[in-house]
Design an enzyme around this catalytic site. Structure first.
Site, PDB file in Angstrom:
ATOM      1  N   GLY A 216       0.791  -1.228   0.000  1.00  0.00           N
ATOM      2  CA  GLY A 216       0.000   0.000   0.000  1.00  0.00           C
ATOM      3  C   GLY A 216       0.816   1.269   0.000  1.00  0.00           C
ATOM      4  N   HIS A 217       1.926   1.291   0.736  1.00  0.00           N
ATOM      5  CA  HIS A 217       2.651   2.567   0.890  1.00  0.00           C
ATOM      6  C   HIS A 217       3.434   2.959  -0.350  1.00  0.00           C
ATOM      7  CE1 HIS A 217       7.002   1.555   1.602  1.00  0.00           C
ATOM      8  NE2 HIS A 217       6.483   0.357   1.793  1.00  0.00           N
ATOM      9  N   CYS A 344      24.124   2.604   1.405  1.00  0.00           N
ATOM     10  CA  CYS A 344      25.546   2.870   1.566  1.00  0.00           C
ATOM     11  C   CYS A 344      26.235   1.645   2.136  1.00  0.00           C
ATOM     12  CB  CYS A 344      25.768   4.055   2.500  1.00  0.00           C
ATOM     13  SG  CYS A 344      25.577   5.642   1.683  1.00  0.00           S
TER      14      CYS A 344
END
Length: 748
Positions: A216-217, A344
């Site tokens: 959903g996000h 990173c």
């Protein structure tokens, strides 16, 4: 150059990572939490209303993805959907007796890491013992069909993507189905559809996909909600057992507010007129506008993925001479949120996706992902383009790209500049009085940046020097001599670039003298730098490192010569001289003779004993190996801790700190392009901020030798670089160094 007088407005262009919650979805969440809050499993009216909301959303999901008779299971998000799918498929294989290395689990080499890590996890937990293989991709990011065809006969599960999160590359699902079912009709197939909904059409019932997770996000709903499509008849074993919710496929009370948000999103996707979602054609228009703005700022921009292989909402690009961190820091300072598309690491971050595509390393290390959502508006696109175009002045004034910017627009450069690539250091010594520069130990990855800086300022190049013949990397001196031919004084030089028949170099207030310091290599020299007759710096190459020494066991290494050179330097160096190495494994930026002796007691033995030095060689090598293990490139995540500063304060404590230390200086340690894109004074308008980029921190340490009791508050973008600077300053003897928690990110 005029600094911004207003805070930069946030322009969010990292929608592939997450999206803001749409207003209609937020309203649905609020309504559900307060008005329709029932438990869908309850039999009373409040529960029945909740159940209707739940099933209405399920039917909308079914319609949107063309689920047919397949199941729609609401989950906490894509990771749970991926886990459930892989667990179910591997458990089915185990129950069918298909175990051992003869059987394979396939996944696309550019898949989200959740997929291969889940495969490894469940293969181990279920003790399947299968062989896990990555499917290669071509330069466009498309899966290798020949590889799939060869592996399918023994494959238990194949995992592919609908659209890639880093590059936007979409796979041809229909062609994949034809291949998969033509070779292995019964093999289970999972397709990660997280980046697909709202960006490309989906009709799963027309395909034989067994599992398809959604999140959903990634489409304007809150975090913590998603759903999983399971084809009718596909093996499925619930991860969560208990109350029997979701028809027994996923126990636990459903996240009804999140599901209500999905419903609001789905309704917008379904309607034809007045939807917040744009047509695919309009999204391509937005992409071209954004790309045009980017190319205006970075004319040499190279796309790492492009039409017709992608969904329109992702722009993945690299710029020659730029690491991804450089562009991310620049954009972030200007309020533009993008990502590198990769995490990173201890080195310069690289994109495993672009590596899998076989793209050159510089593109992988420099990759930037700009992603917008399918609900972008005309106004959003215009604002984003304007914000990007405003950076053209910044990159020109900081000489990040070459331009015809007038000298009055250029950011001043003077004194010592330290540039880093991974653990390699290159140096510029600039005389502003004479507009000259001397380059020391230049490395190829920094050649473009160095050249642009020098060409932009029209500095005359007094010399391009190396301290030794580097064994681990090529010198950039030949390349720079070619690029900067019009700015270099023609002269006969030795193998290290030192002008022939010249004992010392003079440039403005600087005087450079070379001293032979063999040991690491036979031709190695150290370069002593005086400014107004005061010894300030010594370029020592790999002879001395901050916290260690150069290797002595390589070809040309000589421990007796090292001992002699060390004693010679002991006589030549002055106490305040800062020693600058060509490697900085521990991110210490410099060392001094006294620090070197404190940190490496073995060197005292070298100085003070006449015995054969073989007994301490192993100790020196142990220190070198330890340093190399600590190697960390400064890419936003560094090995620092709160104790590196006198104290870590938050923004509410700044006023109290100023009252306690009225002479407090605030140092902005971001790089010049970040400072130009978003000045610290915008966030701290009533205090004086001093611009001290990390690249000139050593110059500042040399200039502030008599002011080590000065109270300092260091600020960077996130609070990490300023903690690193605090560690460096503490080591140099500065007594009161404070760090701003969260940096500009929290000030904003």
């Amino acid at each position: 150059m005029q600094k911004p007088v207003v805070r930069p407005q946030e322009i969010y262009l990292d929608n592939n990572a997450t999206t803001p919650v749409l207003a209609c979805a937020a309203e649905a969440v609020q309504h559900t939490m307060q008005q329709c809050f029932g438990n869908p499993s309850s039999s009373h009216s409040t529960g029945i209303k909740a159940k209707v909301e739940l099933e209405t959303t399920r039917q909308l999901a079914r319609r949107l993805i063309g689920a047919g008779s397949g199941d729609i299971v609401f989950t906490s998000g894509a990771t749970e959907g991926i886990q459930s799918s892989i667990f179910s498929a591997l458990l089915h294989a185990r129950r069918s007796g298909k175990t051992g290395p003869a059987f394979t689990l396939l996944y696309g080499a550019t898949e989200h890491k959740a997929v291969p890590q889940s495969l490894e996890h469940w293969d181990q937990v279920l003790q399947l013992g299968a062989t896990i293989k990555a499917i290669p991709v071509d330069q466009h990011g498309l899966l290798d069909f020949d590889f799939i065809r060869a592996e399918l006969p023994n494959t238990l599960l194949i995992c592919t993507m609908a659209a890639n999160n880093e590059t936007g590359v979409k796979q041809d699902l229909a062609a994949l189905q034809q291949l998969i079912r033509g070779v292995a009709p019964a093999v289970l197939w999972m397709v990660d559809c997280v980046q697909a909904l709202g960006k490309m059409p989906l009709q799963l019932a027309q395909l034989s996909i067994d599992y398809a997770p959604f999140s959903g996000h990634k489409l304007y709903a809150p975090k913590g909600i998603g759903f999983l499509y399971v084809r009718q008849g596909a093996p499925y074993q619930p991860l969560l057992a208990g109350g029997g919710q979701e028809s027994g496929l996923r126990s636990g009370t459903e996240n009804l507010p999140g599901i209500a948000a999905l419903k609001a999103i789905f309704q917008q996707l379904v309607i034809k007129e007045g939807s917040v979602f744009q047509s695919e054609q309009q999204l391509w228009v937005y992409r071209e506008r954004l790309l045009s703005a980017l190319r205006s700022v970075f004319p040499e921009l190279v796309l790492n993925s492009d039409s017709p292989y992608i969904v329109p909402t992702t722009i993945n690009f690299s710029v020659p001479g730029f690491a991804s961190k450089d562009i991310m820091d620049l954009f972030d300072a200007a309020g533009i949120r993008v990502s590198s598309g990769s995490a990173c690491s201890s080195k310069v971050p690289t994109s495993f996706v672009l590596n899998a595509m076989g793209l050159p390393l510089w593109r992988s290390q420099g990759a930037i992902r700009l992603s917008f959502g399918p609900a972008m508006t005309e106004h959003d696109c215009q604002q984003a383009c304007q914000a990007i175009l405003a950076l053209k002045t910044v990159v020109n004034s900081c000489c990040l790209v070459l331009s015809d910017a007038s000298s009055t627009e250029l950011q001043p450069v003077t004194g010592l500049v330290q540039l880093k690539h991974e653990d390699l250091c290159s140096y510029l010594l600039v005389s502003a009085d004479t507009s000259e520069v001397i380059i020391v130990d230049a490395v190829l990855p920094l050649a473009s940046r160095i050249a642009h800086l020098i060409q932009g300022h029209s500095f005359k190049v007094r010399a391009i020097l190396d301290t030794h013949l580097h064994k681990d990397h090529p010198s950039a001196r030949p390349e720079l001599l070619t690029i900067l031919a019009d700015l270099v004084e023609p002269a006969q030089t030795d193998v290290l670039g030192w002008p022939a028949s010249v004992l010392s170099l003079h440039m403005g207030a600087y005087q450079l003298e070379r001293v032979a310091t063999p040991g690491h290599s036979p031709e190695a020299i150290s370069i002593l730098v005086r400014e107004h007759e005061q010894q300030k710096f010594a370029f020592v190459g790999d002879f001395i490192l901050p916290g260690g020494t150069g290797r002595l066991d390589l070809q040309g290494g000589d421990i007796l010569a090292f001992q002699h050179s060390l004693r010679w330097l002991n006589q030549q160096l002055e106490p305040q001289t800062l020693l600058l190495s060509s490697h900085d494994y521990a991110q210490r930026f410099f060392t001094r003779w006294d620090l070197m002796m404190q940190e490496q007691p073995v060197l005292l033995q070298v100085l003070n004993t006449e015995a054969t030095p073989h007994h301490w060689l192993s100790e020196l090598q142990r220190q070198t190996q330890w340093l190399q293990q600590q190697a960390g490139h400064f890419c936003g995540v560094v090995e620092v801790c709160d104790s590196d500063a006198t104290a870590v304060i938050d923004k509410e404590q700044i006023r109290a700190l100023i009252q306690q230390y009225p002479q407090l200086e605030i140092w902005d340690v971001r790089e010049p392009h970040e400072q130009a894109a978003g000045a610290l004074s915008v966030y701290l308008p009533d205090v004086v901020c001093k611009e001290v980029p990390l690249s000139v921190l050593v110059q500042q340490v040399a200039a502030e030798q008599q002011h080590k009791a000065q109270a300092l508050l260091l600020v960077c973008r996130s609070g990490n670089r300023s903690l690193l600077a605090a560690k460096v300053l503490n080591r140099a003897g500065f007594e009161l160094v404070f760090n701003l928690k969260g940096g500009v990110a929290l000030l904003a």
